[in-house]
Design a protein around this motif. Structure first.
Motif, PDB file in Angstrom:
ATOM      1  N   ARG A 118      -1.036  13.458   4.489  1.00  0.00           N
ATOM      2  CA  ARG A 118      -1.380  12.057   3.585  1.00  0.00           C
ATOM      3  C   ARG A 118      -0.177  11.955   2.632  1.00  0.00           C
ATOM      4  NH1 ARG A 118      -6.964  11.213   1.336  1.00  0.00           N
ATOM      5  NH2 ARG A 118      -5.961  12.103  -0.256  1.00  0.00           N
ATOM      6  N   TYR A 125       2.170   6.755  -2.221  1.00  0.00           N
ATOM      7  CA  TYR A 125       3.556   6.083  -2.448  1.00  0.00           C
ATOM      8  C   TYR A 125       3.143   4.776  -3.312  1.00  0.00           C
ATOM      9  CZ  TYR A 125       2.119   3.239   1.462  1.00  0.00           C
ATOM     10  OH  TYR A 125       0.937   2.695   2.398  1.00  0.00           O
ATOM     11  N   ARG A 164       7.117   0.907   0.878  1.00  0.00           N
ATOM     12  CA  ARG A 164       6.240   1.476   1.910  1.00  0.00           C
ATOM     13  C   ARG A 164       6.964   2.816   2.082  1.00  0.00           C
ATOM     14  NH1 ARG A 164       6.787  -2.051   7.239  1.00  0.00           N
ATOM     15  NH2 ARG A 164       9.029  -2.053   7.666  1.00  0.00           N
ATOM     16  N   GLN A 210       8.318   5.630   5.559  1.00  0.00           N
ATOM     17  CA  GLN A 210       8.470   5.854   6.892  1.00  0.00           C
ATOM     18  C   GLN A 210       8.410   7.390   7.147  1.00  0.00           C
ATOM     19  OE1 GLN A 210      12.846   4.462   7.663  1.00  0.00           O
ATOM     20  NE2 GLN A 210      11.944   2.685   7.607  1.00  0.00           N
ATOM     21  N   TYR A 266       6.874   6.322  11.947  1.00  0.00           N
ATOM     22  CA  TYR A 266       5.657   5.428  11.772  1.00  0.00           C
ATOM     23  C   TYR A 266       5.995   4.663  10.353  1.00  0.00           C
ATOM     24  CZ  TYR A 266       3.246   7.718  15.459  1.00  0.00           C
ATOM     25  OH  TYR A 266       2.957   8.387  16.783  1.00  0.00           O
ATOM     26  N   TYR A 267       5.734   3.525  10.408  1.00  0.00           N
ATOM     27  CA  TYR A 267       5.845   2.680   9.220  1.00  0.00           C
ATOM     28  C   TYR A 267       4.419   2.542   8.401  1.00  0.00           C
ATOM     29  CZ  TYR A 267      10.673   1.527  10.782  1.00  0.00           C
ATOM     30  OH  TYR A 267      11.851   1.517  11.127  1.00  0.00           O
ATOM     31  N   SER A 268       4.450   2.922   7.123  1.00  0.00           N
ATOM     32  CA  SER A 268       3.024   2.525   6.532  1.00  0.00           C
ATOM     33  C   SER A 268       2.963   1.235   6.225  1.00  0.00           C
ATOM     34  CB  SER A 268       3.120   3.530   4.996  1.00  0.00           C
ATOM     35  OG  SER A 268       4.021   2.924   4.109  1.00  0.00           O
ATOM     36  N   TYR A 308      -0.575   3.504  -2.959  1.00  0.00           N
ATOM     37  CA  TYR A 308      -1.711   3.600  -1.804  1.00  0.00           C
ATOM     38  C   TYR A 308      -1.339   5.069  -1.335  1.00  0.00           C
ATOM     39  CZ  TYR A 308      -3.933   1.919   2.467  1.00  0.00           C
ATOM     40  OH  TYR A 308      -4.731   1.990   3.304  1.00  0.00           O
ATOM     41  N   THR A 309      -2.365   5.300  -0.440  1.00  0.00           N
ATOM     42  CA  THR A 309      -2.373   6.809   0.047  1.00  0.00           C
ATOM     43  C   THR A 309      -2.482   6.417   1.421  1.00  0.00           C
ATOM     44  OG1 THR A 309      -3.326   8.132  -1.669  1.00  0.00           O
ATOM     45  CG2 THR A 309      -3.058   8.878   0.271  1.00  0.00           C
ATOM     46  N   GLU A 310      -1.599   6.900   2.331  1.00  0.00           N
ATOM     47  CA  GLU A 310      -1.368   6.774   3.732  1.00  0.00           C
ATOM     48  C   GLU A 310      -1.542   7.875   4.575  1.00  0.00           C
ATOM     49  OE1 GLU A 310      -0.615   4.398   7.290  1.00  0.00           O
ATOM     50  OE2 GLU A 310      -0.567   3.952   5.287  1.00  0.00           O
ATOM     51  N   HIS A 343      -2.180  10.211   8.378  1.00  0.00           N
ATOM     52  CA  HIS A 343      -1.624  10.322   9.636  1.00  0.00           C
ATOM     53  C   HIS A 343      -2.325  11.560  10.451  1.00  0.00           C
ATOM     54  CE1 HIS A 343       1.237  10.959  12.993  1.00  0.00           C
ATOM     55  NE2 HIS A 343       1.578   9.753  12.914  1.00  0.00           N
TER      56      HIS A 343
END
Length: 118
Positions: A55, A58, A69, A71, A81-83, A92-94, A96
């Motif tokens: 995770r 950003y 965002r 990458q 991958y693009y968030s 925000y937390t992304e 994968h």
């Protein structure tokens, strides 16, 4: 009679110039992204860091109309991958499904940081 060592004005200027030049070399010779005390990678208007193995957190740090965002990739050479976009002025937390080994933070109209490797 007292012998006092005096520095010539030219020697003072040369020494000062050498200190400034050495500082400039150190400041601009680092080819890795700027890494803050807490592990943040910065780009104008945004920042990002690892939140866990898979995770990233950003943030859009400027409310200027340019979105932020990340990458990310599981390893160098893997699919990038693009968030989604971070909320304006927020974070925000992304996540994968696999571990994230490389990423960079991008601010719309301002470009991206260098790739940062785990």
């Amino acid at each position: 009679m007292k012998n006092a060592l005096k520095r010539s004005p030219l020697a003072t200027v040369v020494k000062g110039a050498a200190v400034v030049a050495a500082s400039a070399v150190l400041a601009f010779s680092n080819t890795t992204p700027a890494l803050g005390e807490t592990g943040w990678i910065y780009v104008h208007g945004g920042k990002a860091r690892w939140d866990s193995l898979n995770r990233l957190q950003y943030c859009d740090t400027l409310v200027d109309g340019n979105r932020v965002r990340v990458q990310l990739a599981a390893y160098v050479g893997a699919t990038v991958y693009y968030s989604g976009w971070a909320p304006s002025g927020g974070c925000y937390t992304e996540g994968h499904p696999t571990s994230i080994q490389v990423f960079r933070v991008c601010a719309e109209n301002n470009g991206c940081s260098a790739w940062y490797h785990r």
